[in-house]
Design a protein around this motif. Structure first.
Motif, PDB file in Angstrom:
ATOM      1  N   VAL A  91     -52.021 -33.720 -32.158  1.00 25.65           N
ATOM      2  CA  VAL A  91     -51.021 -34.368 -31.309  1.00 25.65           C
ATOM      3  C   VAL A  91     -51.173 -35.886 -31.297  1.00 25.65           C
ATOM      4  CG1 VAL A  91     -50.181 -34.569 -28.928  1.00 25.65           C
ATOM      5  CG2 VAL A  91     -50.597 -32.322 -29.934  1.00 25.65           C
ATOM      6  N   PRO A  92     -52.396 -36.461 -31.280  1.00 20.81           N
ATOM      7  CA  PRO A  92     -52.479 -37.918 -31.385  1.00 20.81           C
ATOM      8  C   PRO A  92     -51.833 -38.456 -32.666  1.00 20.81           C
ATOM      9  CG  PRO A  92     -54.540 -37.054 -30.551  1.00 20.81           C
ATOM     10  CD  PRO A  92     -53.731 -35.874 -30.986  1.00 20.81           C
ATOM     11  N   ALA A  93     -51.920 -37.699 -33.756  1.00 22.13           N
ATOM     12  CA  ALA A  93     -51.244 -38.101 -34.997  1.00 22.13           C
ATOM     13  C   ALA A  93     -49.733 -38.013 -34.830  1.00 22.13           C
ATOM     14  CB  ALA A  93     -51.704 -37.225 -36.157  1.00 22.13           C
ATOM     15  N   ALA A  94     -49.267 -36.977 -34.138  1.00 21.74           N
ATOM     16  CA  ALA A  94     -47.832 -36.843 -33.877  1.00 21.74           C
ATOM     17  C   ALA A  94     -47.335 -37.990 -33.003  1.00 21.74           C
ATOM     18  CB  ALA A  94     -47.552 -35.500 -33.204  1.00 21.74           C
ATOM     19  N   MET A  95     -48.169 -38.415 -32.047  1.00 24.44           N
ATOM     20  CA  MET A  95     -47.797 -39.554 -31.206  1.00 24.44           C
ATOM     21  C   MET A  95     -47.733 -40.828 -32.031  1.00 24.44           C
ATOM     22  SD  MET A  95     -50.027 -38.588 -27.793  1.00 24.44           S
ATOM     23  CE  MET A  95     -49.349 -39.867 -26.712  1.00 24.44           C
ATOM     24  N   SER A  96     -48.653 -40.972 -32.983  1.00 26.75           N
ATOM     25  CA  SER A  96     -48.627 -42.118 -33.880  1.00 26.75           C
ATOM     26  C   SER A  96     -47.336 -42.139 -34.680  1.00 26.75           C
ATOM     27  CB  SER A  96     -49.837 -42.071 -34.822  1.00 26.75           C
ATOM     28  OG  SER A  96     -49.789 -43.115 -35.764  1.00 26.75           O
ATOM     29  N   ALA A  97     -46.940 -40.962 -35.186  1.00 29.10           N
ATOM     30  CA  ALA A  97     -45.694 -40.868 -35.944  1.00 29.10           C
ATOM     31  C   ALA A  97     -44.498 -41.209 -35.070  1.00 29.10           C
ATOM     32  CB  ALA A  97     -45.552 -39.464 -36.528  1.00 29.10           C
ATOM     33  N   PHE A 150     -58.604 -34.013 -25.746  1.00 32.17           N
ATOM     34  CA  PHE A 150     -57.189 -34.103 -26.133  1.00 32.17           C
ATOM     35  C   PHE A 150     -56.697 -32.823 -26.820  1.00 32.17           C
ATOM     36  CE2 PHE A 150     -59.606 -35.931 -29.732  1.00 32.17           C
ATOM     37  CZ  PHE A 150     -59.085 -35.238 -30.810  1.00 32.17           C
ATOM     38  N   LEU A 151     -55.397 -32.635 -26.780  1.00 34.33           N
ATOM     39  CA  LEU A 151     -54.768 -31.525 -27.488  1.00 34.33           C
ATOM     40  C   LEU A 151     -54.736 -31.869 -28.966  1.00 34.33           C
ATOM     41  CD1 LEU A 151     -53.204 -28.907 -27.809  1.00 34.33           C
ATOM     42  CD2 LEU A 151     -51.126 -30.112 -27.054  1.00 34.33           C
ATOM     43  N   HIS A 152     -55.455 -31.111 -29.756  1.00 30.33           N
ATOM     44  CA  HIS A 152     -55.490 -31.358 -31.190  1.00 30.33           C
ATOM     45  C   HIS A 152     -54.299 -30.657 -31.849  1.00 30.33           C
ATOM     46  CE1 HIS A 152     -57.680 -30.961 -35.298  1.00 30.33           C
ATOM     47  NE2 HIS A 152     -56.829 -31.953 -35.295  1.00 30.33           N
ATOM     48  N   ALA A 153     -54.512 -29.540 -32.532  1.00 33.44           N
ATOM     49  CA  ALA A 153     -53.430 -28.916 -33.284  1.00 33.44           C
ATOM     50  C   ALA A 153     -52.352 -28.364 -32.355  1.00 33.44           C
ATOM     51  CB  ALA A 153     -53.984 -27.798 -34.164  1.00 33.44           C
ATOM     52  N   ALA A 154     -51.105 -28.669 -32.692  1.00 28.94           N
ATOM     53  CA  ALA A 154     -49.957 -28.170 -31.944  1.00 28.94           C
ATOM     54  C   ALA A 154     -48.798 -27.975 -32.912  1.00 28.94           C
ATOM     55  CB  ALA A 154     -49.562 -29.130 -30.822  1.00 28.94           C
ATOM     56  N   LEU A 155     -47.842 -27.164 -32.505  1.00 27.38           N
ATOM     57  CA  LEU A 155     -46.653 -26.913 -33.320  1.00 27.38           C
ATOM     58  C   LEU A 155     -45.623 -27.988 -33.027  1.00 27.38           C
ATOM     59  CD1 LEU A 155     -45.136 -24.998 -35.284  1.00 27.38           C
ATOM     60  CD2 LEU A 155     -44.335 -23.753 -33.250  1.00 27.38           C
ATOM     61  N   ILE A 197     -52.687 -32.740 -21.465  1.00 24.06           N
ATOM     62  CA  ILE A 197     -51.732 -33.855 -21.515  1.00 24.06           C
ATOM     63  C   ILE A 197     -52.395 -35.139 -21.044  1.00 24.06           C
ATOM     64  CG2 ILE A 197     -49.582 -34.754 -20.540  1.00 24.06           C
ATOM     65  CD1 ILE A 197     -48.594 -31.814 -20.460  1.00 24.06           C
ATOM     66  N   THR A 198     -53.142 -35.047 -19.940  1.00 22.54           N
ATOM     67  CA  THR A 198     -53.834 -36.222 -19.414  1.00 22.54           C
ATOM     68  C   THR A 198     -54.873 -36.742 -20.401  1.00 22.54           C
ATOM     69  OG1 THR A 198     -53.524 -35.488 -17.127  1.00 22.54           O
ATOM     70  CG2 THR A 198     -55.288 -37.080 -17.528  1.00 22.54           C
ATOM     71  N   GLU A 199     -55.675 -35.840 -20.958  1.00 26.57           N
ATOM     72  CA  GLU A 199     -56.709 -36.232 -21.914  1.00 26.57           C
ATOM     73  C   GLU A 199     -56.103 -36.828 -23.196  1.00 26.57           C
ATOM     74  OE1 GLU A 199     -60.613 -35.612 -21.900  1.00 26.57           O
ATOM     75  OE2 GLU A 199     -59.638 -36.454 -20.128  1.00 26.57           O
ATOM     76  N   THR A 200     -54.999 -36.260 -23.652  1.00 24.88           N
ATOM     77  CA  THR A 200     -54.350 -36.772 -24.867  1.00 24.88           C
ATOM     78  C   THR A 200     -53.807 -38.170 -24.640  1.00 24.88           C
ATOM     79  OG1 THR A 200     -53.734 -34.492 -25.433  1.00 24.88           O
ATOM     80  CG2 THR A 200     -52.660 -36.259 -26.666  1.00 24.88           C
ATOM     81  N   ASP A 201     -53.212 -38.392 -23.477  1.00 25.34           N
ATOM     82  CA  ASP A 201     -52.714 -39.737 -23.150  1.00 25.34           C
ATOM     83  C   ASP A 201     -53.861 -40.742 -23.106  1.00 25.34           C
ATOM     84  OD1 ASP A 201     -50.010 -39.207 -23.050  1.00 25.34           O
ATOM     85  OD2 ASP A 201     -49.992 -38.765 -20.901  1.00 25.34           O
ATOM     86  N   ARG A 202     -55.012 -40.332 -22.558  1.00 26.84           N
ATOM     87  CA  ARG A 202     -56.180 -41.231 -22.505  1.00 26.84           C
ATOM     88  C   ARG A 202     -56.668 -41.570 -23.908  1.00 26.84           C
ATOM     89  NH1 ARG A 202     -61.102 -39.244 -19.551  1.00 26.84           N
ATOM     90  NH2 ARG A 202     -61.743 -41.410 -19.819  1.00 26.84           N
ATOM     91  N   ARG A 243     -48.858 -49.675 -29.535  1.00 28.01           N
ATOM     92  CA  ARG A 243     -47.658 -48.833 -29.551  1.00 28.01           C
ATOM     93  C   ARG A 243     -47.745 -47.838 -28.394  1.00 28.01           C
ATOM     94  NH1 ARG A 243     -49.087 -49.314 -35.000  1.00 28.01           N
ATOM     95  NH2 ARG A 243     -47.489 -50.267 -36.317  1.00 28.01           N
ATOM     96  N   PRO A 244     -47.500 -48.290 -27.171  1.00 30.94           N
ATOM     97  CA  PRO A 244     -47.656 -47.413 -26.004  1.00 30.94           C
ATOM     98  C   PRO A 244     -46.686 -46.226 -26.035  1.00 30.94           C
ATOM     99  CG  PRO A 244     -46.585 -49.486 -25.402  1.00 30.94           C
ATOM    100  CD  PRO A 244     -47.062 -49.647 -26.799  1.00 30.94           C
ATOM    101  N   LEU A 245     -47.197 -45.078 -25.613  1.00 35.84           N
ATOM    102  CA  LEU A 245     -46.389 -43.857 -25.612  1.00 35.84           C
ATOM    103  C   LEU A 245     -47.060 -42.826 -24.713  1.00 35.84           C
ATOM    104  CD1 LEU A 245     -43.945 -42.368 -27.085  1.00 35.84           C
ATOM    105  CD2 LEU A 245     -45.686 -41.430 -28.612  1.00 35.84           C
ATOM    106  N   LYS A 246     -46.274 -42.049 -24.001  1.00 36.12           N
ATOM    107  CA  LYS A 246     -46.774 -40.951 -23.187  1.00 36.12           C
ATOM    108  C   LYS A 246     -46.381 -39.630 -23.846  1.00 36.12           C
ATOM    109  CE  LYS A 246     -48.668 -43.085 -19.651  1.00 36.12           C
ATOM    110  NZ  LYS A 246     -50.116 -42.942 -19.357  1.00 36.12           N
ATOM    111  N   LEU A 247     -47.313 -38.694 -23.880  1.00 40.56           N
ATOM    112  CA  LEU A 247     -47.064 -37.415 -24.526  1.00 40.56           C
ATOM    113  C   LEU A 247     -45.883 -36.683 -23.902  1.00 40.56           C
ATOM    114  CD1 LEU A 247     -47.719 -35.148 -26.468  1.00 40.56           C
ATOM    115  CD2 LEU A 247     -49.565 -34.426 -24.946  1.00 40.56           C
ATOM    116  N   GLU A 248     -45.738 -36.795 -22.600  1.00 38.93           N
ATOM    117  CA  GLU A 248     -44.669 -36.081 -21.901  1.00 38.93           C
ATOM    118  C   GLU A 248     -43.284 -36.392 -22.476  1.00 38.93           C
ATOM    119  OE1 GLU A 248     -43.767 -33.135 -19.632  1.00 38.93           O
ATOM    120  OE2 GLU A 248     -45.685 -34.022 -19.049  1.00 38.93           O
TER     121      GLU A 248
END
Length: 334
Positions: free
Chosen positions: A85-91, A224-229, A302-307, A317-322
């Motif tokens: 998910v951190p990679a998805a947020m980067s994308a 953080f949430l690692h692998a996700a669909l 979600i909280t840990e991934t945002d951190r 590049r600020p972004l919130k997972l939500e």
């Protein structure tokens, strides 16, 4: 029964069979592998018939990293990807259309492993100054999660990430073991069960592990949430039923794994190599919380991934997972 009637009946049966075969919808998904622990449910799904139970045929495309899986998603080579998910947020922060629709992992299991001949020389992350560190392959539009973690580990230890040289290590046994054995890389932010196999061979030692509570305490957002669909917004808009089926396949597989032993899981995967089987069984036993039981999103993750994202790429590049979650097919939990 006359011969003519017999031919008619056989023809009708064949026609019905072919209709059923043609009706099986093919859905493609890109993810790192094969036999990477974090992404194992995707390898398993076709083996246990979880896809056919939902009326689809899962077409898998292995990649050398989550960033590359997301690249396939953006190029419309596939409609679904599984990546960190951190990679998805980067994308997403780089302008790509990525939506997270279900969790695959419960806890992340990355480890920083170092070549055994460097024991006593590399005693902490900052000792990697001037050395080569392998990470999962990134795409230009998305930094892979393992690279984010590698840079965070050395930065937290007082070393600029620019002082290490990043190379692609892939996400398969063949790629990661080759880098270590050839001494092309000094260290790798790697995955199970490949770390276990290399440790058992005496070729690496683990310097930092996201399974070690003492190490976790020093890493912001280590849960953080690692692998996700993941998918794209156009798929959700134009083909929501495809997304629903894909999530159902994932949930069915996760529930199957929760009911079966590590030995049964590995047997279902059909792995012939004895060493590979043993390492994967060992990893599944040692990390019972590797996988989500049902694909649900948790507030904790979600909280840990945002951190985690905030201290890696979030400053620029600020972004919130939500903002990139779509939970219409799964539930939420604390």
């Amino acid at each position: 029964m006359t011969r003519r009637l017999q031919r008619f009946v056989w023809g009708l049966c064949f026609s019905l069979l072919m209709t059923g075969v043609q009706a099986m919808e093919r859905i493609s998904v890109a993810y790192p592998g094969p036999f990477n622990l974090s992404y194992l449910p995707l390898d398993l799904a076709p083996r246990i018939g979880a896809d056919r139970a939902e009326g689809i045929e899962l077409v898998v495309r292995h990649t050398a990293g989550g960033g590359l899986a997301l690249q396939h998603l953006q190029r419309r080579n596939v409609d679904f990807a599984v990546a960190g998910v951190p990679a998805a947020m980067s994308a997403r922060a780089n302008g790509n259309d990525v939506v997270v629709i279900a969790a695959v992992n419960d806890l992340p299991l990355f480890m920083l492993m170092v070549r055994a001949d460097l024991k006593g020389v590399v005693q902490r992350p900052r000792d990697l100054a001037g050395r080569v560190v392998g990470v999962n392959a990134s795409a230009l539009s998305a930094k892979t999660t393992s690279q984010q973690l590698a840079e965070l580990l050395v930065q937290n230890d007082g070393l600029s990430p620019h002082r290490i040289r990043i190379v692609a290590a892939g996400q398969s046994w063949e790629e990661q073991s080759a880098l270590i054995r050839s001494r092309y890389a000094d260290a790798i932010v790697g995955d199970e069960p490949f770390v276990t196999r290399l440790v058992n061979r005496g070729e690496v030692f683990v310097l930092t592990s996201l399974a070690n509570p003492a190490d976790i305490a020093r890493i912001p957002g280590a849960g953080f949430l690692h692998a996700a669909l993941e998918t794209r917004s156009d798929v959700l808009r134009n083909s929501p039923r495809r997304a629903e089926k894909m999530v159902a396949v994932l949930r069915r597989t996760l529930q199957w794994m929760a009911r079966h032993s590590p030995e049964e899981t590995v047997t279902a995967l059909g792995i012939d190599d004895a060493e590979a089987r043993a390492a994967l069984i060992d990893a599944l036993r040692r990390y019972p919380r590797a996988f989500s039981p049902d694909g649900a999103f948790s507030a904790r993750q979600i909280t840990e991934t945002d951190r985690f994202y905030a201290v890696t790429e979030g400053r620029t590049r600020p972004l919130k997972l939500e903002t990139m979650l779509d939970d219409r097919f799964v539930t939420r939990r604390p």
